[in-house]
Design a protein around this motif. Sequence first.
Motif, mmCIF file in Angstrom:
data_model
loop_
_atom_site.group_PDB
_atom_site.id
_atom_site.type_symbol
_atom_site.label_atom_id
_atom_site.label_comp_id
_atom_site.label_asym_id
_atom_site.label_seq_id
_atom_site.Cartn_x
_atom_site.Cartn_y
_atom_site.Cartn_z
ATOM 1 N N PRO A 74 -18.401 5.559 12.235
ATOM 2 C CA PRO A 74 -19.758 5.117 12.297
ATOM 3 C C PRO A 74 -20.099 4.485 14.499
ATOM 4 C CG PRO A 74 -20.422 3.495 10.824
ATOM 5 C CD PRO A 74 -18.472 4.445 11.600
ATOM 6 N N ILE A 75 -19.528 3.946 14.669
ATOM 7 C CA ILE A 75 -19.363 3.229 16.090
ATOM 8 C C ILE A 75 -19.270 4.087 17.335
ATOM 9 C CG2 ILE A 75 -18.641 1.044 17.796
ATOM 10 C CD1 ILE A 75 -19.625 -0.416 15.396
ATOM 11 N N ALA A 76 -19.349 4.702 17.951
ATOM 12 C CA ALA A 76 -18.684 5.306 18.923
ATOM 13 C C ALA A 76 -18.483 6.979 18.554
ATOM 14 C CB ALA A 76 -18.710 5.175 19.767
ATOM 15 N N GLY A 77 -18.237 6.643 17.058
ATOM 16 C CA GLY A 77 -17.475 8.133 16.948
ATOM 17 C C GLY A 77 -15.916 7.627 16.347
ATOM 18 N N LEU A 78 -15.672 6.286 16.841
ATOM 19 C CA LEU A 78 -14.292 5.559 17.134
ATOM 20 C C LEU A 78 -13.779 4.693 16.347
ATOM 21 C CD1 LEU A 78 -14.231 5.837 20.441
ATOM 22 C CD2 LEU A 78 -12.971 7.075 19.820
ATOM 23 N N MET A 79 -15.218 3.729 15.928
ATOM 24 C CA MET A 79 -14.485 2.704 15.057
ATOM 25 C C MET A 79 -15.528 2.550 14.052
ATOM 26 S SD MET A 79 -14.493 0.033 18.149
ATOM 27 C CE MET A 79 -15.839 0.492 18.894
#
Lengths: 642, 642
Positions: free
Chosen positions: A565-570
Motif C-alpha cells: 500500500p505504500i506507493a504501490g511498492l512497499m
Amino acid sequence: MTPCRKERPVGRGLRANDIGLVSIVRCQNLSEITRHLVAAAMGRDKADLVIKGGDLVNVNTAEIISGVDVAIKHGRVVLVGDAAHTIGEGTRILDATGYYLVPGLLDGHVHVESSMVTVTEFARAVLPCGTTGIFMDPHEIANVLGVEGVKLMVNEGRGLPLKVYATMPSCVPAAPGFEDAGAAIGPEDIREAMRWEGIIGLGEMMNFPGVLAGDEFVHAEIAETLRAGKVVTGHYSIPETGTGLQAYIAAGIASCHESTRKEDALARLRLGMYAKMREGSAWHDVKATIKSVTETKVDTRHAILVTDDMHPDTLVTLGHLNHVVRRAIEEGMDPIRAIQMATINVADCFGVSRDLGSISPGRCADILLVRDLAGMRVEKVIVDGELVAENGELLVPLPDVTYPELATHSVHLARPLRAEDFIIRIPAGEANLARKKGNSHFTTVRAIEVIEAKVGTRHVLVQLPVESNPGTGERGVSASAEHDIAKVAVIERHRGDKGIGLGFVKGFGFKEGAVASTVAHDSHNLLVVGMADDDMAFAANTLAKCGGGMVAVSHGEVLALVPLPIAGLMSDRPVREVARQVEELEAAWRRLGCRLVSPFMTMALLSLPVLPELRITNRGLVDTVAFKFVDVFNPEVEVVRA
Amino acid sequence: MTPCRKERPVGRGLRANDIGLVSIVRCQNLSEITRHLVAAAMGRDKADLVIKGGDLVNVNTAEIISGVDVAIKHGRVVLVGDAAHTIGEGTRILDATGYYLVPGLLDGHVHVESSMVTVTEFARAVLPCGTTGIFMDPHEIANVLGVEGVKLMVNEGRGLPLKVYATMPSCVPAAPGFEDAGAAIGPEDIREAMRWEGIIGLGEMMNFPGVLAGDEFVHAEIAETLRAGKVVTGHYSIPETGTGLQAYIAAGIASCHESTRKEDALARLRLGMYAKMREGSAWHDVKATIKSVTETKVDTRHAILVTDDMHPDTLVTLGHLNHVVRRAIEEGMDPIRAIQMATINVADCFGVSRDLGSISPGRCADILLVRDLAGMRVEKVIVDGELVAENGELLVPLPDVTYPELATHSVHLARPLRAEDFIIRIPAGEANLARKKGNSHFTTVRAIEVIEAKVGTRHVLVQLPVESNPGTGERGVSASAEHDIAKVAVIERHRGDKGIGLGFVKGFGFKEGAVASTVAHDSHNLLVVGMADDDMAFAANTLAKCGGGMVAVSHGEVLALVPLPIAGLMSDRPVREVARQVEELEAAWRRLGCRLVSPFMTMALLSLPVLPELRITNRGLVDTVAFKFVDVFNPEVEVVRA
C-alpha cells in the motif's frame, strides 16, 4: 554528517540483556560532544559501556589486534585499548572474549523498495545481520511520488538506529518521452535536495548514454551535486572498459555498481572509481568481480561490496551485507580486506569516515560481535553504544510508521477496468494483416520474449490466429497457451489519464488467469500479464482497490495477494510476513503455469524502456535498441523467429 | 574545492618547450566542465595535450602500468590508456617514453613562512621539485597580522599554478597570558574562515593540554571546524600513545605530524588518525617513523609524508617533498607506496581526491615525468595540463606580488632602542643577592641553556660576577664569554608598548656582538641575543628600520642581514637569493663565535613558551614546566648546574 536522532517511543516487550537498556544512548554530532568524549577517554568521566577483551578487526591497518577493550561514551568510541581507567560504577561491561569486534557494515548502494518493506522494517531486518548504515537510492518511490516520496523515506530513516543516508535519484523518469511516471526530477530538484540533511549525493546516473552524449540535463544534475561537494554515484551497465567508461568517470562520477566481470571492476579501480561489487537477490556478481582483487595484488581501497536489490526472502534466508562479505571470503578474499570493503572503504567513498566505518576514537560505536569471520554470523550488534540485536533478533523497539495518504493512495485509475480494455484489435481497414493458413486466419505480431533469470528480452515476431467478433465484425488477437503467448498491459496509474499500452509477451508459461503488479520498473505503472481479458481486468482492479501490490488471479478469484500500500511498492508489514506472502504468490504463479526462476523481477522489468530489446510502457511498445515506438502489428517484417 | 585561477600576467622571458605555451590552460572547477571533458574523452572534441607512452604510477591500485597515454583537456585528465582517438590537429604531444608518470606531489603540512619567502616564491622553488599542491598552515603570519595575514597568504596562493590550500591557525597566540603576539584568533574567527574559499580545515591544534583538559576555547574552535565539515589537523608532540593520544583523537582531530618514533606513527595509524611523517630542515623523523609501515604489514592508506618546515637552503640543495619521498624509499619503503603517501593519501585526508592525488579521468592534470622512481629526480612538471617546470627550472611567469603596508610595516617600536634598555639590574634593596667570592661579587641568575639541534632547553642557574656602576651605584650583571653566557631580550614589536623581557642564555658560544631576529616563535616579537648592550640595541634598531628580518652586528657594524620585510617573516626575494643571504648570516654568526648546527632555529625557539624548560617572552622568563613566570634572580634556589 550523522543524522540526529529524535526521541523515539520506547515500546513494550523489551528483552533483558547483558548491557541493559534503561537509557538508550543516542549518537550525537561529534562537534557537540568533543569535550565529553575527551573527559571519558581520560577517565574523568566514566564510560557508558566498555566492551572487554575482544579481537579487534582493525580496518585502519588491516590487522587483527587481540585482547582489546573499547570504551564508549555518548554513543561514540572514546578509547580502543586498555580501558580500565574508564570504568566506573555506572559503566556497563560487555565481555567480548572469544569474539571478533567488527565495525558495523555499511551498504554503499541499496534500493530499500526492492525489499518491499518500509525503511523501518528494512532496519528491523538488516540490523540483526550487522548492517548499521545504508546509502539508499529511493529511486522507485521517486518515480511514483517524486521529491515528496524521497523526503518521506529520508525522514523515516532519521528516526531509526540504522544510519540511513540517501542519494537523490537522478533518472526520474528513466526514459522521458517513452513513459508516464508519477513524477519527474530535474536539476532544480537536485540543487534543493543537496541541502537536506541525510542527502549524501546523486543517485545512480543510469542515463550513461546521456552522459556520454553530453546531454545538458544530466550534466546539470551532476553539476549541482558537485557544486554541493557531494558524491555522484554511477551506473555504467555495459561491458565496456574503454573510451566510454573513461568519459563517464571524467564527468565526475565516483562509483559504479554495475561491474559483472573481473575486467569491469579492475578497470574501474584503475581509473580511480569506486568499484561496488554487487551480490543481490537477482544479480550475483561477486564471484566474477572479486577476481579483480583476488587475482591481482592491487590496492583494494576503492573496492566495495553492495547489495543493490534484496528481496524479502533473501533477507530472511541469507542475510544482508554479511552475506555479501561471506561470499567475497568464499571466493578467496582475505576476511579483513573483505570487511574493509563493507566498512571503511564505504565510509571513505561517501566522505563519512570521521563518523563511520571503523572502530576508532570519535567514531559512532557501531560494533558487531562475531565468532567466525569467514562465516560472518553476527551474534551481537551494537549501535551508538547500545546493544540493538542479538542472535538475529532486534532488541529495541522501532517507532511506528505512518505514511500519509499521498503515499497510501497512489493508485489512481480513471474508472475500474473492464475486459474490453484488454482486447487487442487489428486496426480497421487493415484486413490484409491477416493471412489464411489452413482453416484459420493468422497474423504476425511483435512479442517481448523473456529469458529466464536474465535482464534482457528478445524482440520477436510471432504468428497468431485471428479471431472475429461475430457481433461487431471486429477482428482481434488473443493470448495463446499453445504458443506460450500472454497479453501484457501497462496502465498509467499515477493520474489515471495517460492511457494503456497493450502487447504480447512470450515465455512465462501461463496457461490461464492473470497476474498484476504495481512494481513495474521504473515508472511503476500498473502492469498486467494474463491469458484472459476478464482476469486481467480483475487483477488490475484488485490492486487498485488495495493501493497497489502484486496479485495472481484465476477465473475471478484471487489466488494470492501481496499488498504494497505504500506507493504501490512497499508493504507496511514486517519483512518475514512479506516474504511469506511473496512465497504464496510464487506458488500461485506456478499454479497458473509459470515455471521460471525469479519470475517477478522478469515481469517487473517488462516495462523498463532502457533495457534491450523490446519493452512496453503505458504509451505502447518500445524498441529499446532503436529507441522508438513500434506497433504490435507489422506486416512489413517477414522474419519470424517463433 | 580547487582554487579558481584568475588571469595572471604573462610576462616576458618565456622559454620555448616541446608542448608550447601559447595558450596557458587553467584548471576549472569540475562541475563547470563535465560536458567538455566527456566530449574530449569520446574524441568529439580533441585533447589539448596527450602525454604518450609513459609508465603510469597508478596510485589507485598501487601498480605500474606501462605504455599509457594520458589525454588532457581544459587542464584535466580525460582519459588514461590509449588516447589515439583524442588527438587532433591542435593537440600537443609529449612523448613520455622511458618516463614514469607520477601524480603531482601534495604536501599535507607545511609552514611557508619557514622558507622565508612569499607563497609565490615558494611556488617557484617547489614546483620544479614536483610539489603541485600544498596544505599550508599560515600560523606564523597569523601571530603577526592575525586573520588579515592569513587572508593575504591565502589570496596570494590563489593566483599561482601551485594549488594552495590553507588551514586556519588554531593557536594564536601559542600561550595566551604569557606573551603578546600581534593578534589573537578565536572560535568566531574560525567560524568565519571556514567559509573562505581555500580554507580546508583547522591548523595544527598545538594546545593538546587544552584539548585533554576540556578547555572550552579550543573545543569551540574544533567544533566550528567540524560543523563546517572540514578537517581538524593535529599536533600531539609528546611521546605518548596511550590515554592522551586516544582522547586527542576522540576530539575529532584527524591527523598529526608530530610522530618521532615508530610506535608514535603506528599508534596513530591503528587509531584511525592520519600519521604525517615529517622530514623537514630541522626535524628528520622519516628514518624512525617509516618503520611503522616498513616493519609491519599494515595498510598504509593513512600514512602521509610532509615537510612541516623547510628552510631556504634545504629547498635549494635537497628539494622539497620529492626529497621526503626519496628518504622514505631509502629507508625501505616500496616506491609506489611512498608516492601514495605524498599523493592520493594526502588528497583523501583532506577530502579533495576528486580533484587531486591521482592521474585519473576528471582529476587536474598535475603530472610529473620522472626517470627513476627511487631517486625522485623530477624532470618535467605538468600542472593543469601545462608544462610549468623542466630540469629544476620554472618555465612559466608568476604574478608580481605586492603585500600591503599592513604587512610590510609590521615592526613597531615606541622609540629606537638604547644600550641602557638591555641592562639587567639587580633590583634595588636586594643587596644580599650578591655574594663575595675571592675579589669579586657574584650572584646567581637563571639562564636558558640551549642544546645543539634539539627543541628543548635546560633551565639552569649560573653564578655570574656583579658589576657596579660607579656613577649611579646601581649593580648589574653582564654577558660573559668566559661563562658562555649571552644576554637575551624579547621586545614586543607589534604595537611597541608591551615591554621588554630580559634574561640570560647559555650555550651559543658568542664572544662579541649581537644577533637579532623578528622570526621568534610564535609571537614573532623582536628577539635579540648579544654580548654587548650597544650592539643589541643596534641590531634591534637595524631590523626595525628594514621591517624585520635577521641580522648579525659587531661594534656598530652590520655583518650580515636577511631582510624579511613581509610581516618580519618573509623576504620578497627568490628563495635562492634568500638562501645566499642566510648563508652569509651563518658565516657572520660563526665569526661572532657560534659553532652550533642550525643555530637560527635554536634561537627562534627561545621565545616559544610552550616548549620545555625555560623560555623568554616580552613579559619575562617563563618556567614552561611549571607554566609560571620566574625572576632572573632567585636567591632561594641553591642548585647550580653550571
